[in-house]
Design an enzyme around this catalytic site. Structure first.
Site, PDB file in Angstrom:
ATOM      1  CB  CYS A  64      -3.764   4.828   7.861  1.00 15.06           C
ATOM      2  SG  CYS A  64      -2.225   4.955   8.898  1.00 15.06           S
ATOM      3  CB  CYS A  67      -2.629   8.507   7.746  1.00 12.71           C
ATOM      4  SG  CYS A  67      -1.787   7.206   7.184  1.00 12.71           S
TER       5      CYS A  67
END
Length: 441
Positions: A64, A67
């Site tokens: 991600c 993230c």
């Protein structure tokens, strides 16, 4: 022989239990609030949330992008939060790998952030930059109302609170008079009551008698004092009106502060909010705001945020400064004859603008400009926009499939009647599946 097997089996069970206890104890020893970001998994997650009173958990996925950008911010925030009077531990979990935890806490995207207080989770939707994250979480663990017993305690409280949130200090005020509102508005302001203080401390906050409640905006160097009455809804009205500064600069961050404020916005669009003329105008706007507490006064520099100014039909040919009254939705009002401010006597012109608005001498206009979607994103959040787009896409897909099936039915019947003996083979349409990484929180 049978008894020997039973004994051996029991010994094996005891060894396993002992091993589990040892592993559990060693896991506890590793979980320390030392300022680092803890990496949790299935084996130590429950131990972590029961060990620490406050733990901030980032449920992430390695692939991600959001993230990956958040990770260094957490590394910066972790040592600061660990050194608070009530430490907050930062931890992260690879929820793409440890699916049991992802299921248990109903994750619907990455990253998902939660604050666990004594083991109980609360979703976190606040800022993600390290400095703003620290400011927000400091408030989360602070008392609802801090009791200040000396002049030094007042000074320390103001320094600890920082400059991001407004600060309320009650001089000689009973804690019970503001406790209800301190709990209600805890995420937006700091609240305190000074029990023992000197006259010098009062004068430092422009207080000349007690009891009094001071609203203090460190960022804007603004103070406002309320002397009562401390009953009914007067206290809450005062607190709500002072959550924002008298004149609010409009930008991506402050725009969100308007969400919960029911007042309409008197918005002044200027060329550059930092030049000398604009600074003088901002002072006049503060004076007007002080006399018109039922309205929010904001200002917007074209140089600072030109795209948003286009929302109110401001272009290179528009004479500035320009004033409008905005309902924070898709409409705004101009006051006929008072839309633009001249260089001279702007204080009187602002008064005329307000008088014209209150008397209904206005013209209603619709929001326009390419920045409108950007404004919507800022106001209601990117997640909501993605959900809306996703639902519309699903609706269009269903409609398309339905129309296609209606058109193909006669042909399918004809084909089956001609070749009833042949097997029908389902066609597998290969498409791109939705991945959590495509969803921005």
């Amino acid at each position: 022989m049978k008894q020997q097997l039973i004994i051996i089996f029991l010994l094996l069970i005891c060894c396993c239990l002992e091993s589990i206890v040892v592993c559990s104890d060693s896991g506890k020893e590793e979980l320390k609030a030392d300022g680092s970001v803890l990496e949790l998994d299935d084996s130590n997650f429950e131990t972590a949330i029961s060990t620490f009173d406050y733990i901030f958990v980032d449920f992430y996925a390695p692939w991600c992008g959001h993230c990956q950008r958040l990770s260094p911010e957490l590394d910066l925030a972790a040592p600061v939060l660990a050194n608070l009077e009530k430490p907050i531990v930062i931890a992260k979990v690879n929820a793409d790998k440890f699916r049991r935890l992802a299921t248990k806490y109903d994750l619907d995207g990455f990253p998902t952030l939660k604050i666990f207080t004594h083991g109980h989770p609360v979703d976190y939707y606040g800022p993600r930059k390290a400095d703003l994250l620290v400011r927000f979480l400091k408030k989360f663990v602070a008392p609802d109302v801090s009791l200040l017993e000396s002049d030094g305690a007042i000074t320390n409280f103001v320094e600890m609170a920082g400059t991001y949130f407004p600060i309320y200090i009650g001089f000689g005020l009973n804690e019970s008079m503001i406790l209800e509102y301190a709990i209600k508005y805890k995420k937006k302001a700091w609240f305190s009551v000074a029990k023992d203080f000197s006259e010098e401390a009062m004068l430092a906050y422009d207080v000349y008698k007690a009891p009094a409640l001071v609203a203090f905006h460190p960022t804007y160097n603004e103070r406002n004092v309320f002397y009562g009455p401390f009953e009914d809804n007067f206290v809450e009205d005062y607190i709500k009106q002072n959550l924002l500064p008298l004149a609010l600069p409009i930008n991506y961050d402050t725009l969100k502060l308007l969400n919960d404020d029911e007042r309409e916005v008197v918005l002044t669009v200027m060329e550059d909010e930092s030049d000398e003329k604009s600074l003088a105008l901002i002072k006049l706007l503060r004076a007007a705001a002080s006399a018109n507490r039922d309205l929010v006064f904001g200002y917007l520099g074209v140089k600072q945020w030109g795209e948003f100014s286009e929302t109110f039909d401001v272009n290179k040919n528009t004479k500035l400064p320009k004033m409008v009254v905005w309902n924070k939705n898709e409409e705004y009002l101009t006051v006929i004859g008072s839309e633009n401010l001249e260089d001279e006597d702007q204080g009187s012109q602002i008064t005329q603008f307000i008088d014209g608005y209150r008397s209904g001498r206005t013209e209603k206009k619709r929001i326009s400009g390419p920045s409108f979607m950007g404004f919507i994103n800022s106001l209601i959040g990117v997640r909501t926009v993605y959900i809306i787009v996703f639902l519309v896409a699903v609706f269009m897909l269903i409609r398309s499939i339905t129309n296609s099936e209606e058109y193909d039915v006669p042909q399918r019947k004809q084909r089956l009647s001609n070749d009833e003996a042949s097997d029908t083979i389902p066609v597998n349409v290969d498409g791109h599946s939705y991945r959590p990484e495509d969803k921005e929180d």
